[in-house]
Design a protein around this motif. Structure first.
Motif, PDB file in Angstrom:
ATOM      1  N   ASP A  60      21.048  19.231  24.039  1.00  0.00           N
ATOM      2  CA  ASP A  60      20.755  18.955  22.646  1.00  0.00           C
ATOM      3  C   ASP A  60      20.240  20.261  22.051  1.00  0.00           C
ATOM      4  OD1 ASP A  60      20.152  17.764  20.222  1.00  0.00           O
ATOM      5  OD2 ASP A  60      18.396  16.694  20.965  1.00  0.00           O
ATOM      6  N   ASN A  62      18.281  20.731  19.105  1.00  0.00           N
ATOM      7  CA  ASN A  62      16.919  20.614  18.595  1.00  0.00           C
ATOM      8  C   ASN A  62      16.077  19.798  19.563  1.00  0.00           C
ATOM      9  OD1 ASN A  62      14.563  20.163  17.192  1.00  0.00           O
ATOM     10  ND2 ASN A  62      15.555  19.359  15.367  1.00  0.00           N
ATOM     11  N   THR A  68      14.210  24.864  20.324  1.00  0.00           N
ATOM     12  CA  THR A  68      15.640  24.648  20.549  1.00  0.00           C
ATOM     13  C   THR A  68      15.945  24.827  22.029  1.00  0.00           C
ATOM     14  OG1 THR A  68      16.342  26.950  20.321  1.00  0.00           O
ATOM     15  CG2 THR A  68      16.116  25.650  18.277  1.00  0.00           C
ATOM     16  N   THR A  87      24.997  17.697  19.700  1.00  0.00           N
ATOM     17  CA  THR A  87      24.047  17.827  18.599  1.00  0.00           C
ATOM     18  C   THR A  87      24.517  17.138  17.335  1.00  0.00           C
ATOM     19  OG1 THR A  87      22.804  19.456  17.297  1.00  0.00           O
ATOM     20  CG2 THR A  87      25.058  20.046  17.916  1.00  0.00           C
ATOM     21  N   TYR A  89      23.998  18.697  14.559  1.00  0.00           N
ATOM     22  CA  TYR A  89      24.278  19.843  13.695  1.00  0.00           C
ATOM     23  C   TYR A  89      25.757  20.234  13.754  1.00  0.00           C
ATOM     24  CZ  TYR A  89      19.237  20.587  13.639  1.00  0.00           C
ATOM     25  OH  TYR A  89      17.886  20.432  13.488  1.00  0.00           O
ATOM     26  N   ASP A  90      26.236  20.812  12.663  1.00  0.00           N
ATOM     27  CA  ASP A  90      27.548  21.444  12.675  1.00  0.00           C
ATOM     28  C   ASP A  90      27.390  22.809  13.341  1.00  0.00           C
ATOM     29  OD1 ASP A  90      28.971  19.435  11.293  1.00  0.00           O
ATOM     30  OD2 ASP A  90      28.189  20.170   9.377  1.00  0.00           O
ATOM     31  N   GLN A  93      25.661  25.705  11.651  1.00  0.00           N
ATOM     32  CA  GLN A  93      24.230  25.575  11.410  1.00  0.00           C
ATOM     33  C   GLN A  93      23.387  26.076  12.586  1.00  0.00           C
ATOM     34  OE1 GLN A  93      24.628  21.269  10.500  1.00  0.00           O
ATOM     35  NE2 GLN A  93      23.400  21.763   8.689  1.00  0.00           N
ATOM     36  N   ILE A  94      24.027  26.371  13.701  1.00  0.00           N
ATOM     37  CA  ILE A  94      23.304  26.796  14.908  1.00  0.00           C
ATOM     38  C   ILE A  94      23.378  28.321  14.974  1.00  0.00           C
ATOM     39  CG2 ILE A  94      23.104  26.535  17.404  1.00  0.00           C
ATOM     40  CD1 ILE A  94      24.826  23.930  17.048  1.00  0.00           C
ATOM     41  N   THR A  95      22.271  28.959  14.687  1.00  0.00           N
ATOM     42  CA  THR A  95      22.250  30.416  14.534  1.00  0.00           C
ATOM     43  C   THR A  95      22.394  31.175  15.841  1.00  0.00           C
ATOM     44  OG1 THR A  95      19.835  30.440  14.655  1.00  0.00           O
ATOM     45  CG2 THR A  95      20.834  30.265  12.464  1.00  0.00           C
ATOM     46  N   LYS A 105      29.708  17.095  18.268  1.00  0.00           N
ATOM     47  CA  LYS A 105      28.895  16.433  17.253  1.00  0.00           C
ATOM     48  C   LYS A 105      28.510  15.028  17.705  1.00  0.00           C
ATOM     49  CE  LYS A 105      27.727  16.413  12.797  1.00  0.00           C
ATOM     50  NZ  LYS A 105      27.465  17.109  11.712  1.00  0.00           N
TER      51      LYS A 105
END
Length: 127
Positions: A60, A62, A68, A87, A89-90, A93-95, A105
């Protein structure tokens, strides 16, 4: 990483939502895999990632409280253990994503989870 044909594939789960972690564990165990964890806190996940026998991992992104799974992914990458991010998140969006990281997803069905794991770990037994 050597394939152990006499033992089930060991899948490490890192998921901070207990219900989701146990659902994934149940699905994978019902299919004959050995679940490592699940770990729902970063501290436990990093220790497990560094010291346990793992074939492939589901992470995961987050883990709550601003934490993270990036440190866990780094440990696994250093050990040569493949992983997939599971996750809400798209990917954009994950830096901290690496170019070859796989993102799936949520919500994930058992089939979607297995398909994602097979992409990063092609040796996964056909179930």
């Amino acid at each position: 990483m050597t394939e152990r044909s006499d033992k089930p594939t060991r899948i490490f789960i890192v998921e901070d939502e207990a219900l989701l972690a146990f659902e994934m564990s149940d699905v994978l165990e019902d299919l004959g895999f050995e679940v490592v964890g699940p770990s729902n806190h970063l501290e436990d996940a990093t220790v497990t990632a560094a010291s346990s026998e793992i074939d492939v991992a589901c992470l995961d992104v987050n883990l709550g409280e601003g934490k993270t799974s990036k440190p866990v992914a780094e440990i696994l990458r250093d050990r040569g253990i493949p992983y997939v991010y599971i996750t809400a998140y798209d990917a954009h969006q994950i830096t901290f994503l690496q170019d070859d990281d796989k993102v799936v997803k949520k919500p994930v069905s058992g089939r979607k989870l297995l398909d994602a794991l097979r992409i990063v770990y092609p040796h996964l037994e056909k179930k």
